[in-house]
Design a protein around this motif. Structure first.
Motif, PDB file in Angstrom:
ATOM      1  N   HIS A 144      62.198  19.723 -28.209  1.00 51.52           N
ATOM      2  CA  HIS A 144      62.377  20.956 -28.988  1.00 51.52           C
ATOM      3  C   HIS A 144      61.140  21.861 -28.910  1.00 51.52           C
ATOM      4  O   HIS A 144      60.647  22.367 -29.910  1.00 51.52           O
ATOM      5  N   MET A 145      60.660  22.049 -27.686  1.00 53.31           N
ATOM      6  CA  MET A 145      59.499  22.905 -27.448  1.00 53.31           C
ATOM      7  C   MET A 145      59.895  24.161 -26.679  1.00 53.31           C
ATOM      8  O   MET A 145      59.055  24.812 -26.063  1.00 53.31           O
ATOM      9  N   ASP A 146      61.190  24.468 -26.716  1.00 54.75           N
ATOM     10  CA  ASP A 146      61.690  25.555 -25.881  1.00 54.75           C
ATOM     11  C   ASP A 146      61.626  26.922 -26.536  1.00 54.75           C
ATOM     12  O   ASP A 146      62.048  27.916 -25.943  1.00 54.75           O
ATOM     13  N   GLY A 147      61.113  27.023 -27.746  1.00 54.35           N
ATOM     14  CA  GLY A 147      60.955  28.324 -28.385  1.00 54.35           C
ATOM     15  C   GLY A 147      62.248  29.097 -28.475  1.00 54.35           C
ATOM     16  O   GLY A 147      63.239  28.616 -29.032  1.00 54.35           O
ATOM     17  N   ASN A 148      62.258  30.293 -27.893  1.00 46.13           N
ATOM     18  CA  ASN A 148      63.453  31.139 -27.925  1.00 46.13           C
ATOM     19  C   ASN A 148      64.424  30.840 -26.780  1.00 46.13           C
ATOM     20  O   ASN A 148      65.469  31.487 -26.673  1.00 46.13           O
ATOM     21  N   PHE A 149      64.075  29.872 -25.931  1.00 49.33           N
ATOM     22  CA  PHE A 149      64.889  29.609 -24.746  1.00 49.33           C
ATOM     23  C   PHE A 149      66.325  29.266 -25.116  1.00 49.33           C
ATOM     24  O   PHE A 149      67.275  29.752 -24.515  1.00 49.33           O
ATOM     25  N   ARG A 150      66.502  28.431 -26.138  1.00 56.49           N
ATOM     26  CA  ARG A 150      67.849  27.986 -26.510  1.00 56.49           C
ATOM     27  C   ARG A 150      68.672  29.100 -27.152  1.00 56.49           C
ATOM     28  O   ARG A 150      69.903  29.031 -27.190  1.00 56.49           O
ATOM     29  N   SER A 151      67.996  30.126 -27.668  1.00 55.73           N
ATOM     30  CA  SER A 151      68.720  31.228 -28.291  1.00 55.73           C
ATOM     31  C   SER A 151      69.175  32.284 -27.278  1.00 55.73           C
ATOM     32  O   SER A 151      69.948  33.171 -27.618  1.00 55.73           O
ATOM     33  N   LEU A 152      68.695  32.169 -26.036  1.00 54.77           N
ATOM     34  CA  LEU A 152      69.083  33.133 -25.012  1.00 54.77           C
ATOM     35  C   LEU A 152      70.519  32.896 -24.563  1.00 54.77           C
ATOM     36  O   LEU A 152      71.030  31.777 -24.637  1.00 54.77           O
ATOM     37  N   PRO A 153      71.185  33.928 -24.095  1.00 57.27           N
ATOM     38  CA  PRO A 153      72.521  33.737 -23.507  1.00 57.27           C
ATOM     39  C   PRO A 153      72.459  32.766 -22.340  1.00 57.27           C
ATOM     40  O   PRO A 153      71.440  32.654 -21.657  1.00 57.27           O
ATOM     41  N   LEU A 154      73.574  32.080 -22.096  1.00 57.82           N
ATOM     42  CA  LEU A 154      73.635  31.069 -21.048  1.00 57.82           C
ATOM     43  C   LEU A 154      73.237  31.641 -19.694  1.00 57.82           C
ATOM     44  O   LEU A 154      72.532  30.997 -18.910  1.00 57.82           O
ATOM     45  N   VAL A 155      73.677  32.862 -19.421  1.00 59.52           N
ATOM     46  CA  VAL A 155      73.382  33.484 -18.121  1.00 59.52           C
ATOM     47  C   VAL A 155      71.872  33.626 -17.923  1.00 59.52           C
ATOM     48  O   VAL A 155      71.338  33.338 -16.841  1.00 59.52           O
ATOM     49  N   LEU A 156      71.169  34.048 -18.969  1.00 62.30           N
ATOM     50  CA  LEU A 156      69.716  34.224 -18.864  1.00 62.30           C
ATOM     51  C   LEU A 156      69.002  32.893 -18.734  1.00 62.30           C
ATOM     52  O   LEU A 156      68.000  32.772 -18.020  1.00 62.30           O
ATOM     53  N   ARG A 157      69.509  31.855 -19.417  1.00 61.27           N
ATOM     54  CA  ARG A 157      68.898  30.533 -19.294  1.00 61.27           C
ATOM     55  C   ARG A 157      69.053  29.994 -17.876  1.00 61.27           C
ATOM     56  O   ARG A 157      68.107  29.455 -17.296  1.00 61.27           O
ATOM     57  N   VAL A 158      70.245  30.134 -17.319  1.00 60.70           N
ATOM     58  CA  VAL A 158      70.488  29.672 -15.950  1.00 60.70           C
ATOM     59  C   VAL A 158      69.631  30.467 -14.963  1.00 60.70           C
ATOM     60  O   VAL A 158      69.032  29.901 -14.037  1.00 60.70           O
ATOM     61  N   ARG A 159      69.532  31.773 -15.197  1.00 59.26           N
ATOM     62  CA  ARG A 159      68.731  32.609 -14.313  1.00 59.26           C
ATOM     63  C   ARG A 159      67.261  32.187 -14.358  1.00 59.26           C
ATOM     64  O   ARG A 159      66.583  32.134 -13.328  1.00 59.26           O
ATOM     65  N   GLY A 160      66.768  31.859 -15.554  1.00 60.43           N
ATOM     66  CA  GLY A 160      65.379  31.421 -15.688  1.00 60.43           C
ATOM     67  C   GLY A 160      65.106  30.112 -14.970  1.00 60.43           C
ATOM     68  O   GLY A 160      64.077  29.943 -14.316  1.00 60.43           O
ATOM     69  N   ILE A 161      66.051  29.170 -15.080  1.00 59.70           N
ATOM     70  CA  ILE A 161      65.898  27.875 -14.406  1.00 59.70           C
ATOM     71  C   ILE A 161      65.917  28.051 -12.894  1.00 59.70           C
ATOM     72  O   ILE A 161      65.105  27.473 -12.165  1.00 59.70           O
ATOM     73  N   LEU A 162      66.868  28.880 -12.395  1.00 56.16           N
ATOM     74  CA  LEU A 162      66.947  29.119 -10.955  1.00 56.16           C
ATOM     75  C   LEU A 162      65.693  29.807 -10.440  1.00 56.16           C
ATOM     76  O   LEU A 162      65.213  29.518  -9.330  1.00 56.16           O
ATOM     77  N   HIS A 163      65.134  30.696 -11.257  1.00 55.63           N
ATOM     78  CA  HIS A 163      63.888  31.369 -10.862  1.00 55.63           C
ATOM     79  C   HIS A 163      62.762  30.358 -10.731  1.00 55.63           C
ATOM     80  O   HIS A 163      61.929  30.441  -9.812  1.00 55.63           O
TER      81      HIS A 163
END
Length: 309
Positions: A144-163
């Motif tokens: 649970h160290m992801d800050g605002n990551f979990r609150s982002l839309p799924l598309v943005l989370r996937v985009r961040g991981i792919l980046h």
């Protein structure tokens, strides 16, 4: 062989001493990081693919590398319960993952010649799918160290991981070479000639980078946590090495290369992720350096001891 490994160790020590003589600054290792990850390592990867035969059976090594990196991450998550969250993150990120491309590749090629590079790279393709980004995502999510990551839309989370994955030139080169293997594409000789000097510089640049990153942490707690990571890594390395030697369907030479790879040190990505999650850059850099020296000693001893012609 002792002189070969000793020469690599001398590069680490030499770079460390030059930093303490103020010829290099505390953050000059970033220059070598840029060279290794964006130039010498990608060229070494391409050269190993270009100069070695590609057996499709080696894809088993890719799968083996994935599990060798992923399983320890979850074991440490369970085994580190009760520790502070920042130190749990440190253990998870640094007890799992193998520094294959940047460290093990030049060491094994020094011991066994350029042809030893391809099995290490195939192992690192599987390892890198977790170590280059997946370990960060898993660690910050489980702790649970992801800050605002979990609150982002799924598309943005996937985009961040792919980046995280595809912003690594080394990872991109692994994927490109894997496509070349499936497509039976041959790299032209002029390109091989051009990249060879950069690939040959990979060992020196990598060891110098490790030496410039080394700095002893002040905190006793930090040193104790490093000891825990070393113990975790030794246990995992022994299990991975035994599994590689007895389970993988290859000749003794390739299985020896897999055993040596099992004792690779902490990855550069782990040090980067440790710094970003915990802010403890000194512990991250020192941990990688200590495990690099230990790995060099263990890999030299194993190369001498294994019954491979």
């Amino acid at each position: 062989m002792i002189f070969q490994s000793g020469s690599l160790l001398l590069v680490i020590i030499g770079a460390y001493l030059l930093k303490h003589l103020h010829i290099f600054g505390d953050h000059d290792y970033h220059v070598l990081q840029g060279l290794v990850f964006n130039l010498t390592l990608p060229c070494a990867i391409m050269l190993s693919f270009a100069t070695n035969k590609h057996d499709m059976k080696m894809l088993w090594i890719v799968l083996f590398g994935f599990f060798a990196c992923a399983i320890p991450l979850f074991i440490v998550y369970v085994g580190s319960r009760g520790d502070e969250r920042n130190y749990r993150a440190f253990q998870m990120l640094n007890a799992s993952g193998l520094n294959l491309g940047a460290f093990c590749l030049p060491v094994v090629q020094t011991f066994m010649g350029p042809s030893a590079g391809l099995p290490i790279i195939m192992l690192d393709i599987g390892n890198a799918t977790v170590a280059t980004a997946g370990s960060l995502t898993i660690t910050r999510t489980l702790l649970h160290m992801d800050g605002n990551f979990r609150s982002l839309p799924l598309v943005l989370r996937v985009r961040g991981i792919l980046h995280d994955f595809f912003s690594s030139i080394s990872f991109d080169m692994y994927m490109l070479m894997l496509i070349f293997v499936f497509a039976h594409v041959t790299i032209p000789q002029p390109i091989i000639t051009l990249i060879t000097p950069f690939a040959n510089a990979n060992a020196f640049c990598t060891m110098a980078m490790i030496g410039l990153m080394m700095e002893v942490p002040d905190s006793r707690k930090d040193r104790m946590e490093l000891l825990k990571v070393i113990c975790w890594r030794l246990v995992f390395a022994c299990v991975i090495a035994v599994a590689a030697w007895f389970l993988l369907p290859f000749d003794e030479r390739i299985r020896e290369i897999m055993v040596l790879g099992s004792f690779a040190p902490i990855t550069i990505f782990s040090t980067k992720f440790t710094d970003s999650l915990t802010g403890n850059a000194k512990l991250a850099g020192f941990s990688m350096t200590v495990t690099a020296v230990l790995s060099l000693i263990l890999m030299t001893a194993l190369h001498a001891a294994l019954p491979v012609a």
